[in-house]
Design a protein around this motif. Structure first.
Motif, PDB file in Angstrom:
ATOM      1  N   LYS A   7     -28.573 -49.693 -17.622  1.00 48.16           N
ATOM      2  CA  LYS A   7     -30.048 -49.477 -17.062  1.00 48.16           C
ATOM      3  C   LYS A   7     -30.570 -50.725 -16.697  1.00 48.16           C
ATOM      4  CE  LYS A   7     -31.295 -48.416 -21.454  1.00 48.16           C
ATOM      5  NZ  LYS A   7     -32.265 -48.210 -22.572  1.00 48.16           N
ATOM      6  N   HIS A  88     -37.907 -48.073 -14.498  1.00 49.60           N
ATOM      7  CA  HIS A  88     -36.222 -48.706 -14.604  1.00 49.60           C
ATOM      8  C   HIS A  88     -35.681 -47.611 -13.611  1.00 49.60           C
ATOM      9  CE1 HIS A  88     -36.082 -45.314 -17.505  1.00 49.60           C
ATOM     10  NE2 HIS A  88     -34.710 -45.351 -17.423  1.00 49.60           N
ATOM     11  N   THR A  90     -31.356 -46.196 -13.818  1.00 50.53           N
ATOM     12  CA  THR A  90     -30.174 -45.824 -14.754  1.00 50.53           C
ATOM     13  C   THR A  90     -29.172 -45.706 -13.521  1.00 50.53           C
ATOM     14  OG1 THR A  90     -31.497 -44.707 -16.397  1.00 50.53           O
ATOM     15  CG2 THR A  90     -29.146 -44.393 -16.283  1.00 50.53           C
ATOM     16  N   GLN A 284     -28.276 -44.939 -23.313  1.00 54.42           N
ATOM     17  CA  GLN A 284     -29.475 -44.345 -22.535  1.00 54.42           C
ATOM     18  C   GLN A 284     -29.762 -42.883 -23.309  1.00 54.42           C
ATOM     19  OE1 GLN A 284     -32.176 -44.447 -21.523  1.00 54.42           O
ATOM     20  NE2 GLN A 284     -32.269 -44.716 -19.225  1.00 54.42           N
ATOM     21  N   TYR A 334     -35.051 -42.225 -19.824  1.00 56.90           N
ATOM     22  CA  TYR A 334     -35.424 -41.368 -18.679  1.00 56.90           C
ATOM     23  C   TYR A 334     -36.020 -40.148 -19.241  1.00 56.90           C
ATOM     24  CZ  TYR A 334     -34.828 -38.429 -14.665  1.00 56.90           C
ATOM     25  OH  TYR A 334     -34.982 -37.642 -13.466  1.00 56.90           O
TER      26      TYR A 334
END
Length: 357
Positions: A7, A88, A90, A284, A334
């Motif tokens: 991330k 962000h 990933t 994540q 996410y």
């Protein structure tokens, strides 16, 4: 094959400083990156150009970093970071190839396996219809094979980026006398997401293709995939498919698992995954957010579908993002909005990537 998930925080859609630091620190190798999932801070609707802006910046960055085949990287940008969701990227990397009979080091002798594929470009009249379902089903099957996954039960998340209809495409299709699934560009996002999700469901045996009719798309909510997450955007004409699963043909400390949220406040879905893998580090969270089409959550009325100022997908992202950020202890996750045929109505899949300590 060895896969990893990293991330990277982003100060803006074009902010590549975090990626640069990760490469300099040895966390990433540009030549091994196969996909980037991004949360950008636009509105997540038809005119959200932060998605295309981020893709352009990413392509330029990887080209400058020595990744010659930047077109081979799958870029899935999901607009909308309402509430506490933190913008962000990933970054998903893969080295080597699947080796049948290998000894995975993740859960049950398996490790995280990633596969990617693309459909052909779609014509405007094909979006939201069975032809999109079939093309996506084929792409998902190819991505599963690319990951070295041999059982649908080992697929835990299928991320699909799909096209939508724009005003320009409406005009072009009218000029050819072609009918479209909808004349509303915003509604076209839902139809494209729904057809893509049903394509994943067909590929994974969750929905039988012979029972599926065109009029089921975005109508029959009993048909859905428990692992599909689809996101629509104007920055592409094909569907990008990324399959996440576990395979004995992969190795490494990463692995993935999934559950299904039954509604927008079902934090127990993620908690169950964390409890199941309590000895591992949560890396994540990948999830789908949806407003229940009945306008209810646990018997209480909500107004997400009636708000003319803020679209319901934005409400849903904020709610689900807040719930899952609380459970997982991190808002940099996410969460994508618009869950047509992605989990039961009002709910959606949630997957968690873990790393063995």
């Amino acid at each position: 094959m060895k896969c990893s998930v990293v991330k990277i925080p982003a100060g803006a859609p074009h902010d590549m400083t975090g990626l640069q630091s990760a490469i300099e620190g040895g966390l990433l190798k540009p030549g091994e990156v196969v996909a980037v999932l991004g949360k950008t801070e636009g509105n997540g609707c038809v005119n959200d150009f932060t998605r295309g802006y981020a893709v352009m910046a990413l392509k330029r960055f990887f080209a400058a970093a020595g990744q010659e085949e930047t077109a081979d990287i799958s870029y899935v940008m999901s607009g909308g970071t309402e509430g506490v969701l933190s913008p962000h990227f990933t970054v998903i990397s893969r080295s080597g190839s699947p080796e049948p009979g290998g000894a995975g080091t993740g859960t049950g002798g398996q490790a995280l396996a990633i596969g990617t594929a693309r459909t052909r470009d779609f014509r405007p009249e094909e979006l939201g219809r069975l032809v999109q379902v079939d093309e996506v089903a084929d792409a998902v099957a190819r991505a599963v094979f690319d990951a070295g996954i041999t059982s649908a039960a080992d697929v835990h998340f299928v991320q699909i980026k799909c096209p939508l209809l724009t005003g320009e495409q409406l005009f072009e299709a009218h000029g050819r006398g072609t009918s479209l699934v909808t004349e509303d560009t915003y509604k076209s996002m839902g139809y494209s997401r729904g057809a893509s999700a049903l394509g994943a469901a067909v590929a994974l045996g969750e929905v039988e293709r012979f029972v599926l009719r065109e009029e089921d798309i975005c109508v029959n909510w009993d048909l859905y995939s428990s692992v599909a997450s689809t996101s629509a955007g104007s920055e592409l004409s094909c569907c990008e498919v990324i399959v996440f699963g576990n395979s004995a043909a992969a190795e490494g400390p990463y692995h993935i698992d999934h559950a299904v949220m039954q509604d927008a406040i079902d934090g127990t879905a993620l908690q169950s995954l964390m409890d199941r893998h309590s000895g591992d580090e949560l890396v994540q969270v990948l999830a789908k957010a949806e407003a229940d089409p009945d306008g209810m959550v646990r018997g209480r009325r909500h107004i997400m579908l009636d708000d003319s100022d803020i679209n319901h997908t934005r409400h849903a992202r904020a709610v689900v993002g807040g719930v899952l950020a609380y459970v997982g202890g991190d808002p940099m996750i996410y969460v994508s909005g618009g869950g047509e045929h992605q989990g039961p109505k009002g709910g959606g899949p949630v997957a968690a990537v873990f790393r063995r300590k």
